[in-house]
Scaffold this motif. Structure first.
Motif, PDB file in Angstrom:
ATOM      1  N   GLY A   1       2.110 -21.983  30.028  1.00 53.11           N
ATOM      2  CA  GLY A   1       1.971 -20.880  29.094  1.00 53.11           C
ATOM      3  C   GLY A   1       0.638 -20.895  28.380  1.00 53.11           C
ATOM      4  N   CYS A   2       0.611 -20.497  27.093  1.00 58.21           N
ATOM      5  CA  CYS A   2      -0.625 -20.382  26.322  1.00 58.21           C
ATOM      6  C   CYS A   2      -1.037 -21.726  25.726  1.00 58.21           C
ATOM      7  CB  CYS A   2      -0.442 -19.385  25.174  1.00 58.21           C
ATOM      8  SG  CYS A   2      -0.289 -17.670  25.709  1.00 58.21           S
ATOM      9  N   GLY A   3      -2.336 -21.873  25.541  1.00 60.40           N
ATOM     10  CA  GLY A   3      -2.869 -23.073  24.906  1.00 60.40           C
ATOM     11  C   GLY A   3      -3.960 -22.705  23.918  1.00 60.40           C
ATOM     12  N   ILE A   4      -4.138 -23.529  22.904  1.00 58.96           N
ATOM     13  CA  ILE A   4      -5.198 -23.307  21.918  1.00 58.96           C
ATOM     14  C   ILE A   4      -6.537 -23.676  22.545  1.00 58.96           C
ATOM     15  CG2 ILE A   4      -6.115 -23.979  19.659  1.00 58.96           C
ATOM     16  CD1 ILE A   4      -3.277 -24.599  18.782  1.00 58.96           C
ATOM     17  N   GLU A   5      -7.490 -22.786  22.467  1.00 55.49           N
ATOM     18  CA  GLU A   5      -8.800 -23.022  23.059  1.00 55.49           C
ATOM     19  C   GLU A   5      -9.570 -24.081  22.273  1.00 55.49           C
ATOM     20  OE1 GLU A   5      -9.279 -18.450  24.740  1.00 55.49           O
ATOM     21  OE2 GLU A   5     -10.372 -19.087  22.952  1.00 55.49           O
ATOM     22  N   ASP A   6     -10.481 -24.758  22.957  1.00 58.46           N
ATOM     23  CA  ASP A   6     -11.261 -25.816  22.328  1.00 58.46           C
ATOM     24  C   ASP A   6     -11.974 -25.310  21.073  1.00 58.46           C
ATOM     25  OD1 ASP A   6     -10.554 -27.637  24.249  1.00 58.46           O
ATOM     26  OD2 ASP A   6     -12.358 -27.348  25.459  1.00 58.46           O
ATOM     27  N   GLY A   7     -11.793 -26.022  19.966  1.00 59.07           N
ATOM     28  CA  GLY A   7     -12.482 -25.694  18.726  1.00 59.07           C
ATOM     29  C   GLY A   7     -11.782 -24.651  17.867  1.00 59.07           C
ATOM     30  N   ALA A   8     -10.723 -24.014  18.394  1.00 61.38           N
ATOM     31  CA  ALA A   8     -10.015 -22.967  17.641  1.00 61.38           C
ATOM     32  C   ALA A   8      -8.870 -23.584  16.832  1.00 61.38           C
ATOM     33  CB  ALA A   8      -9.480 -21.904  18.585  1.00 61.38           C
ATOM     34  N   ILE A   9      -8.304 -22.781  15.954  1.00 59.34           N
ATOM     35  CA  ILE A   9      -7.129 -23.184  15.181  1.00 59.34           C
ATOM     36  C   ILE A   9      -6.125 -22.030  15.231  1.00 59.34           C
ATOM     37  CG2 ILE A   9      -8.206 -22.372  13.026  1.00 59.34           C
ATOM     38  CD1 ILE A   9      -6.563 -24.411  11.511  1.00 59.34           C
ATOM     39  N   CYS A  10      -4.844 -22.342  15.453  1.00 64.95           N
ATOM     40  CA  CYS A  10      -3.798 -21.301  15.535  1.00 64.95           C
ATOM     41  C   CYS A  10      -2.592 -21.715  14.688  1.00 64.95           C
ATOM     42  CB  CYS A  10      -3.353 -21.108  16.987  1.00 64.95           C
ATOM     43  SG  CYS A  10      -4.644 -20.480  18.092  1.00 64.95           S
ATOM     44  N   TRP A  11      -1.850 -20.724  14.183  1.00 64.52           N
ATOM     45  CA  TRP A  11      -0.655 -20.948  13.372  1.00 64.52           C
ATOM     46  C   TRP A  11       0.264 -19.755  13.549  1.00 64.52           C
ATOM     47  CZ3 TRP A  11      -5.345 -19.337  11.917  1.00 64.52           C
ATOM     48  CH2 TRP A  11      -5.448 -18.132  11.233  1.00 64.52           C
ATOM     49  N   ASN A  12       1.513 -19.886  13.109  1.00 62.49           N
ATOM     50  CA  ASN A  12       2.477 -18.793  13.213  1.00 62.49           C
ATOM     51  C   ASN A  12       2.309 -17.837  12.039  1.00 62.49           C
ATOM     52  OD1 ASN A  12       3.725 -19.730  15.579  1.00 62.49           O
ATOM     53  ND2 ASN A  12       5.012 -21.164  14.399  1.00 62.49           N
ATOM     54  N   ALA A  13       2.331 -16.550  12.350  1.00 56.79           N
ATOM     55  CA  ALA A  13       2.152 -15.530  11.314  1.00 56.79           C
ATOM     56  C   ALA A  13       3.038 -14.334  11.619  1.00 56.79           C
ATOM     57  CB  ALA A  13       0.689 -15.104  11.246  1.00 56.79           C
ATOM     58  N   SER A  14       3.294 -13.528  10.603  1.00 58.27           N
ATOM     59  CA  SER A  14       4.117 -12.330  10.762  1.00 58.27           C
ATOM     60  C   SER A  14       3.288 -11.098  10.424  1.00 58.27           C
ATOM     61  CB  SER A  14       5.356 -12.390   9.864  1.00 58.27           C
ATOM     62  OG  SER A  14       4.983 -12.449   8.494  1.00 58.27           O
ATOM     63  N   TYR A  15       3.676  -9.995  11.066  1.00 55.69           N
ATOM     64  CA  TYR A  15       2.992  -8.717  10.858  1.00 55.69           C
ATOM     65  C   TYR A  15       4.055  -7.677  10.504  1.00 55.69           C
ATOM     66  CZ  TYR A  15      -0.747 -11.203  13.267  1.00 55.69           C
ATOM     67  OH  TYR A  15      -1.686 -12.127  13.638  1.00 55.69           O
ATOM     68  N   PRO A  16       4.376  -7.514   9.209  1.00 57.56           N
ATOM     69  CA  PRO A  16       5.480  -6.644   8.778  1.00 57.56           C
ATOM     70  C   PRO A  16       5.367  -5.204   9.276  1.00 57.56           C
ATOM     71  CG  PRO A  16       4.753  -8.028   6.967  1.00 57.56           C
ATOM     72  CD  PRO A  16       3.765  -8.221   8.064  1.00 57.56           C
ATOM     73  N   LEU A  17       4.184  -4.674   9.369  1.00 58.05           N
ATOM     74  CA  LEU A  17       4.049  -3.279   9.779  1.00 58.05           C
ATOM     75  C   LEU A  17       4.518  -3.052  11.212  1.00 58.05           C
ATOM     76  CD1 LEU A  17       0.630  -2.268   8.157  1.00 58.05           C
ATOM     77  CD2 LEU A  17       2.949  -1.721   7.376  1.00 58.05           C
ATOM     78  N   THR A  18       4.353  -4.059  12.051  1.00 61.20           N
ATOM     79  CA  THR A  18       4.776  -3.922  13.450  1.00 61.20           C
ATOM     80  C   THR A  18       6.062  -4.677  13.742  1.00 61.20           C
ATOM     81  OG1 THR A  18       3.441  -5.844  14.105  1.00 61.20           O
ATOM     82  CG2 THR A  18       2.382  -3.671  14.174  1.00 61.20           C
ATOM     83  N   GLY A  19       6.464  -5.517  12.826  1.00 59.43           N
ATOM     84  CA  GLY A  19       7.672  -6.304  13.038  1.00 59.43           C
ATOM     85  C   GLY A  19       7.457  -7.496  13.944  1.00 59.43           C
ATOM     86  N   LEU A  20       6.208  -7.788  14.278  1.00 61.14           N
ATOM     87  CA  LEU A  20       5.913  -8.895  15.188  1.00 61.14           C
ATOM     88  C   LEU A  20       5.786 -10.200  14.414  1.00 61.14           C
ATOM     89  CD1 LEU A  20       3.218  -7.272  17.506  1.00 61.14           C
ATOM     90  CD2 LEU A  20       5.644  -7.659  18.017  1.00 61.14           C
ATOM     91  N   SER A  21       6.150 -11.268  15.086  1.00 61.10           N
ATOM     92  CA  SER A  21       5.941 -12.615  14.564  1.00 61.10           C
ATOM     93  C   SER A  21       5.413 -13.453  15.723  1.00 61.10           C
ATOM     94  CB  SER A  21       7.252 -13.200  14.023  1.00 61.10           C
ATOM     95  OG  SER A  21       7.044 -14.516  13.554  1.00 61.10           O
TER      96      SER A  21
END
Length: 343
Positions: free
Chosen positions: A67-87
């Motif tokens: 599946g997906c992986g964090i690219e070298d040097g990047a930082i990722c975290w879980n976030a929500s987007y209320p307007l679209t309902g996406l998490s």
């Protein structure tokens, strides 16, 4: 999911959200689907797309078994987007060489801003991609004999042919020596390190301004400085081979062959007499040369092709005409006017 079949069963990952069949039949393992916004245990991010260079992409083997992986040097975290309902995952990515990421709200869990990559401003630099929080840094001045590399921020020695007498700022670069002059080494700090290259001599006349060097061409053929009758303070000697003459050029000289002589086989150190009948085709003086000075054999005593003959190459015999109704099958000519290879 398990599905019964007659006498056996099959396993399928495709019916489970966020997964797909691993090796095609689902019997070995299930792969996480990159780009669906669902972060499975096998993934350490999933930002809802497979676009590269946004911090999270489909790069199996990069901190993720599938599946997906964090690219070298990047930082990722879980976030929500209320307007679209996406998490899903949000990331701060890295930026290219000489760019920095601005405006990315790292670790903001609601509607985070991904930011934009902006060019470093004048007087600053960023070497390589770095990490998501790498910023452009100020360029600094370098000591005498060195100049600031605006791409790496390092101090590089002035290359051969340049000098720098003062420290100055990052904008103070090395100066190029005058025409036809150079420095003996890297890192020169004074103008006097610039000296005339071979084939030239310094103009020492009082009319030349101070801290200026003017290099004049040496005429190797006469031993004098071009444009004057002055003899330079060094011995000038040319070495042209026999049957040639010296021809001065800017910074050097050549040795063309005398009239009636020529260089052969790219040997510029040997001038050979142009002689009809020596088996060497000397163009444009000769049109053929069959290795002798006889006429009536296709190539005359003056090395011209005789009427109705064909001379394929220097040093070989010439072909005479074939009788009417016959022809020659190959371009190899017999000796003299013999026509026995005509058919």
């Amino acid at each position: 999911n398990c599905a019964n079949t007659v006498g056996s069963f099959v396993c399928s990952c495709a019916t489970s959200a966020g997964y797909t069949n691993g090796d095609g039949d689902g019997t070995s393992y299930c792969d996480a689907v990159c780009g669906d916004g669902l972060q499975m245990p096998q993934e350490n991010c999933d930002d809802g797309n497979t676009v590269a260079a946004d911090g999270c992409s489909d790069q199996n083997g990069i901190a993720s078994s599938s599946g997906c992986g964090i690219e070298d040097g990047a930082i990722c975290w879980n976030a929500s987007y209320p307007l679209t309902g996406l998490s899903q995952s949000a990331c701060c990515r890295t930026c290219a060489h000489q760019q920095e990421l601005q405006g990315c709200s790292a670790n903001q869990t609601v509607n985070p801003n991904p930011g934009t990559c902006s060019d470093c401003s004048s007087g600053t630099f960023k070497n390589g991609n770095g990490t998501w929080d790498s910023v452009c840094r100020d360029l600094v001045g370098c000591p005498a004999g060195e100049s600031t590399n605006v791409n790496t921020g390092n101090c590089d020695q002035c290359p051969v042919g340049k000098y720098k007498p003062i420290a100055g700022t990052w904008e103070t670069q090395c100066t190029v020596c005058a025409l036809y002059s150079t420095t003996p080494n890297q890192g020169s700090t004074i103008y006097s390190d610039c000296t005339c290259i071979n084939g030239f001599t310094e103009d020492t006349r009082s009319s030349v301004p101070a801290d200026t060097i003017v290099c004049l061409d040496l005429d190797e053929c006469t031993g004098r400085i071009t444009g004057s009758n002055k003899t330079p303070p060094i011995a000038i000697a040319y070495d042209c081979p026999e049957n040639s003459y010296c021809n001065n050029t800017v910074g050097s000289y050549t040795c063309p062959c005398d009239s009636g002589y020529e260089n052969r086989d790219n040997d510029l150190d040997l001038c050979i007499l142009v002689d009809c009948g020596d088996g060497h085709l000397s163009s444009p003086a000769e049109k053929c040369d069959d290795g002798n000075k006889l006429s009536l054999d296709g190539c005359s005593s003056a090395c011209t092709v005789e009427v109705n003959f064909y001379c394929p190459e220097a040093g070989s015999a010439c072909c005479g005409p074939c009788p009417m109704g016959s022809y020659r099958q190959s371009a190899v000519c017999p000796v003299g006017t013999d026509t026995n290879n005509c058919v």
